[in-house]
Structure formats: structure tokens, C-alpha cells
Scaffold this motif. Structure first.
Motif, short mmCIF file in Angstrom:
data_model
loop_
_atom_site.label_atom_id
_atom_site.label_comp_id
_atom_site.label_asym_id
_atom_site.label_seq_id
_atom_site.Cartn_x
_atom_site.Cartn_y
_atom_site.Cartn_z
N THR A 138 33.00 51.07 41.14
CA THR A 138 33.87 50.65 40.05
C THR A 138 35.19 50.08 40.58
N ALA A 177 28.34 40.89 32.39
CA ALA A 177 27.92 42.28 32.17
C ALA A 177 26.76 42.39 31.20
N THR A 234 25.14 51.10 29.93
CA THR A 234 26.58 51.35 29.95
C THR A 234 27.12 51.23 31.37
N PRO A 269 32.28 47.41 29.06
CA PRO A 269 31.26 48.44 28.82
C PRO A 269 30.81 48.55 27.36
N THR A 309 27.03 47.45 32.57
CA THR A 309 28.07 46.62 31.96
C THR A 309 29.46 47.05 32.43
N LEU A 310 29.64 48.35 32.68
CA LEU A 310 30.93 48.81 33.20
C LEU A 310 31.20 48.21 34.57
N GLY A 342 27.29 47.55 26.75
CA GLY A 342 26.35 48.50 27.34
C GLY A 342 26.24 49.78 26.52
#
Length: 510
Positions: free
Chosen positions: A24, A416, A205, A344, A208-209, A347
Motif C-alpha cells: 500500500t 483499480a 476491495t 477502494p 482496488t485499494l 472494490g
């Protein structure tokens, strides 16, 4: 090269969390740094890079009345003149002037040769961002995660060193700096996407994050503007960023050698079906969904990149002073930080719809609904992209603010949401290679940005309206997901289901 990783490898919860957090942060810092180009251009213009391309007699004055500004070359169009006329009226009403940077011969006023040189660099950079995508996809598939990440970290480190060497006297370092930054950033981004498999129940999730976080990295060039105001040399900042990016190499040894272990919701059924052959990659690649998504993905990125390439010229034309143009540049960069909150969302919604689909009694219907869960994220991304691009048709501060707000959704979601959709729609074994192929095709087509930029210099509105028309056609991608019979056929082909499995009740899932 074959995978030498233990097929039964299991990662502890603590290790999975650490790997995900590292991914991340890396995505947020370096995965899409090149997309902060408008902010970097503003800094480079103030420093005078490629200022020698401008007409010295026209730009040597330290102050121009906004009403006296004229297009700096014959390539400027009558449309640009109309934009200047509108802007002159607004600025005249405020009794302001457009001030050129006092510390440089050339400030941030319009200079077509300089703008064209920066546009060429950005076009090449964006092209290099994903042109090798197909090679990266196969590199991930065969050589594995660690090798790919080490290559990415090395390129990023060298790119920041080269960027620090780019000066007004030696601007040629900017070309290799941006190209290496693009190559390294995309390798890092593609290697991070598979981290979504660390949490199978929240895969969309997580994907997409991680994918959306790349949008925040566009704000890293904001550091240059802030540090310059405090007297810190850009070269020193670049050396610091080179050191930070090199940590990517060392963190790679905390991760599995080849890939993150994969588990699908219907993995139990797949394990009991030993006689079935794997679905060929060409089956996914040559499907109708593949072609529609390739077009959607290209148009979304083409629109976003055209917007970014036009942004500096757009705000310069709209602004009444260097300070106002600098404000718009700062807002653009600070806005990139807010993108991380929107990436996110698609997601989370997709995972929610997948969980709802789990209540469906028919196994085939459940899998169809899982694919259709991407409809709204794809549609909303298309709508926000359209709003962002329409905004550049209006030379007014309100249009700039609207475009930046809509960009909060567009920039992170374009990639994403696409990645989450690919992971659901096609077999997991095809994911890395499809990701690379789509990226390469998109980047090759992205070289049309520069001819489009030159066309927009001559015919501003026709050039950008044409993109809007093509963008409207990309709505076919989310819409085709609503045709359930079509999606049933897609699931049968994807999962190689026989007649009995097509009518079976749902199986136990993870």
C-alpha cells in the motif's frame, strides 16, 4: 523459468498484513508518480527548462498585460484566441496582470515550443509506462514476484537520480528520468495487484485499494514546489526520493519468491475436477468482453492523460497571474491525495455484490452475478471520466474545480476498477498476462496523444469533442454486463463447466 515455489505455501496473518501494508505504501509513493506531470511541468517551467525554445524578445519582459498576450507561435489556433479573449475579459474586470517569474527569463506563461516539448516528453513517458506491460506480465508469470520487484526498485532509484541532474543547462536528463520512472512504476504497480489474493474474501476491495493508491503518488512532485519555496534544491530532494525508492528492493525479500498463493471462491469444485484442461489464454483474450474492456480501458486512460497533458496550458490560459496558475497547480497535487479515499469504493461495492450473489441457489447464476457486480463501478468511472474531460472545454475557474473533483474518482478508479473486473471476469491464471497485454496495447495506442495535442493546438474544440464522442462509445463495456445470457455463456467457457455443473446447486465456499 518455472515456478519453484511450494504449491502448498501458506502465509501467516501477520506476514500477510505486513506485505499488504508495504504494498500500500509503495503504491501510494511510486506506482504512478509520472501522473503528477502537471505539477512537475509547473516547477520545471519556473526553473526555465527548455525556456531557450521560446522567443526571447517576447518573453524577456517581466510583466505583460493579460490583454496583450498573444499566441506565441503560428500553431496557436483561433480557438485559443477565443479562450484568451474570454479570459482577458475576466481578468480585466479584476484589473489584474499576468506576472512572469522574476527569477527566470521564462516564467509559466504560454510558450508553444516549450509546451510542445513537454507534451512530447509526457507522451513518450505514458507510452513507456505500459508498453512493456506484456513483458512484465510474463515476467511475473514465469520469473516471479521478487525478480520483478527488484527490477522495478532499481529503475525507480536511477530515475530520481537522473531527475535531480536535469537542469536548465542540461534538460536532456529529463527524458531518461521520466522513462525509467514510468517503467519502474508500472512494474511495481503490476506486481502489487496480486496482493489482493492475500485476503480472498475481500479480494476486490484489496485490489482496488492497492491499484487506486497509485493515484496518490501523483502528488509526490508537490514536494518540489514546497521545498523550492524554502530554498531546498530539487536535486537534494531527488536524492532523498532515490534512497526511499531503493527500499523496494530490500522489502522484496520479505515476500514469496514467485507469487502470492491464490484461492478462488469455487476452488473446492475446481480441485475435484481433475480431468479438465486449463482454459487457453487466447480464449479470454479473443472474447467479446476482452475487446470491449480493452477499448474502455484505453479510452479512460487516454482521456485522463489528455486532460493531464492539457492541464498546464488550460490553467495558464484561464489564470490571470502566475500566482493563480500556481494555485491551480497546487490544488491539482493536493487533490491527488484525496484520490486514495475513492479508489477502494468500487472494490468495497463489488465485494458487497459478490457476497449478495453467494445467496443465489444456482451455482451458474451465482458466478454470473459475481461478474455483473462490476457494472456500477465501471459505469460510475465512465461518467466521472466524461465530466473530467468535458471541463477542459470551459476556460473558467469553476470548470477547473469541477474537473479536479471528478478526477478524484476517475484517476484511481480507471485502473483499480479495471483490475478488479479482470480478476473476476477471467481465470486467475490469466490475470497477470492479461494485465500486461492490455497495458501494452493501451500504451501503444497512447502515442496518439502527441498528434492529438498538436491537433488541439490548431483546432481546440473539434479535437477534444472527438475524444468525448469516442469516450461515449466506451459505455458499451459496462452495459454488456447486463445481458445475462451472454454472461452465462462467458462463465461456462471461463470455468469449463459441463452440463451437470451448469445446473448444480451452489457449492461450499471459503
Amino acid at each position: 523459468m518455472h515456478c519453484n515455489q511450494d504449491p502448498n505455501l501458506e502465509l501467516s496473518l501477520a506476514r500477510r498484513v505486513i506485505i499488504f501494508l508495504i504494498g500500500t505504501v509503495e503504491s501510494m509513493l511510486f506506482a504512478g508518480t509520472i501522473f503528477g506531470w502537471p505539477q512537475l511541468v509547473h516547477v520545471l517551467k519556473v526553473e526555465g527548462l527548455y525556456g531557450d525554445l521560446c522567443d526571447g524578445t517576447t518573453h524577456s519582459m517581466h510583466q505583460h498585460n493579460r490583454s496583450e498576450l498573444q499566441p506565441s507561435s503560428s500553431s496557436s489556433s483561433s480557438t485559443s484566441s477565443q479562450a484568451n479573449t474570454f479570459n482577458n475579459t475576466r481578468c480585466a474586470a479584476h484589473n489584474t496582470t499576468f506576472e512572469v517569474s522574476m527569477s527566470q527569463e521564462v516564467g509559466v506563461e504560454q510558450c508553444s515550443p516549450q509546451d510542445e516539448r513537454f507534451a512530447l516528453i509526457f507522451t513518450l513517458t505514458v507510452g513507456c509506462y505500459s508498453v512493456p506491460g506484456v513483458l512484465i506480465g510474463y515476467l511475473l508469470h514465469h520469473a516471479g514476484l521478487r525478480v520483478t520487484r527488484v527490477c522495478a526498485g532499481t529503475m525507480l532509484t536511477i530515475s530520481f537520480l537522473f531527475l535531480g541532474m536535469a537542469t536548465k543547462e542540461s534538460p536532456h536528463w529529463l527524458f531518461p528520468a521520466m522513462i525509467l520512472m514510468a517503467l519502474g512504476g508500472n512494474q511495481l504497480r503490476m506486481s502489487l495487484v496480486q496482493f489482493g489474493d492475500l485476503f480472498p474474501l475481500h479480494r476486490s476491495t484489496a485490489i482496488t485499494l492497492l491499484s487506486g493508491m497509485y493515484a496518490a503518488s501523483a502528488a509526490i512532485f508537490l514536494i518540489f514546489q514546497e521545498t523550492a519555496s524554502r530554498g531546498i534544491a530539487r536535486a537534494h530532494v531527488c536524492w532523498f526520493l532515490a534512497c526511499v525508492s531503493s527500499l523496494t528492493i530490500f522489502f522484496s525479500f520479505l515476500m514469496p519468491v514467485h507469487h502470492i498463493p491464490v484461492q478462488d471462491n469455487y476452488e473446492p469444485e475446481r480441485k475435484t475436477t481433475e480431468a479438465k484442461a486449463a482454459v487457453p489464454l487466447t480464449t479470454s483474450l479473443l472474447s467479446g468482453s476482452s475487446f470491449l474492456h480493452q477499448y474502455w480501458f484505453f479510452m479512460a486512460l487516454f482521456a485522463v492523460n489528455n486532460y493531464q497533458q492539457t492541464y498546464n496550458i488550460w490553467i495558464t490560459t484561464t489564470a490571470c497571474s502566475v500566482r493563480e496558475a500556481g494555485l491551480y497547480s497546487l490544488i491539482y497535487s493536493y487533490g491527488s491525495l484525496f484520490c486514495v479515499f475513492f479508489g477502494p469504493v468500487g472494490g468495497v461495492f463489488t465485494d458487497y455484490m459478490v457476497r449478495r450473489a453467494s445467496k443465489t441457489r444456482s451455482e451458474l447464476s451465482r458466478r454470473v452475478k459475481e461478474i455483473q457486480a462490476s457494472f456500477w463501478p465501471l459505469l460510475v468511472t465512465s461518467m466521472s471520466t466524461t465530466i473530467t474531460y468535458i471541463s477542459i472545454l470551459f476556460f473558467h475557474p469553476a470548470a477547473i474545480y469541477i474537473s479536479i473533483v471528478s478526477l478524484f474518482i476517475t484517476r484511481p478508479c480507471a485502473i483499480a476498477v479495471s483490475n478488479a473486473y479482470l480478476r473476476i471476469r477471467f481465470p486467475a491464471d490469466h490475470f497477470n498476462r492479461l494485465l500486461g497485454i492490455y497495458g501494452t496495447v493501451t500504451s501503444l495506442l497512447m502515442f496518439m496523444q502527441y498528434p492529438h495535442f498538436m491537433w488541439a493546438q490548431q483546432m481546440y474544440y473539434p479535437a477534444h469533442v472527438t475524444v468525448l464522442v469516442l469516450l461515449a462509445l466506451s459505455y458499451m463495456n459496462p452495459i454488456h454486463l447486463l445481458f445475462t445470457p451472454l454472461m452465462k455463456d462467458a462463465v461456462i467457457i471461463r470455468d469449463n463447466l459441463d452440463e451437470e455443473q451448469q445446473h448444480s446447486a451452489k457449492v461450499n465456499r471459503l
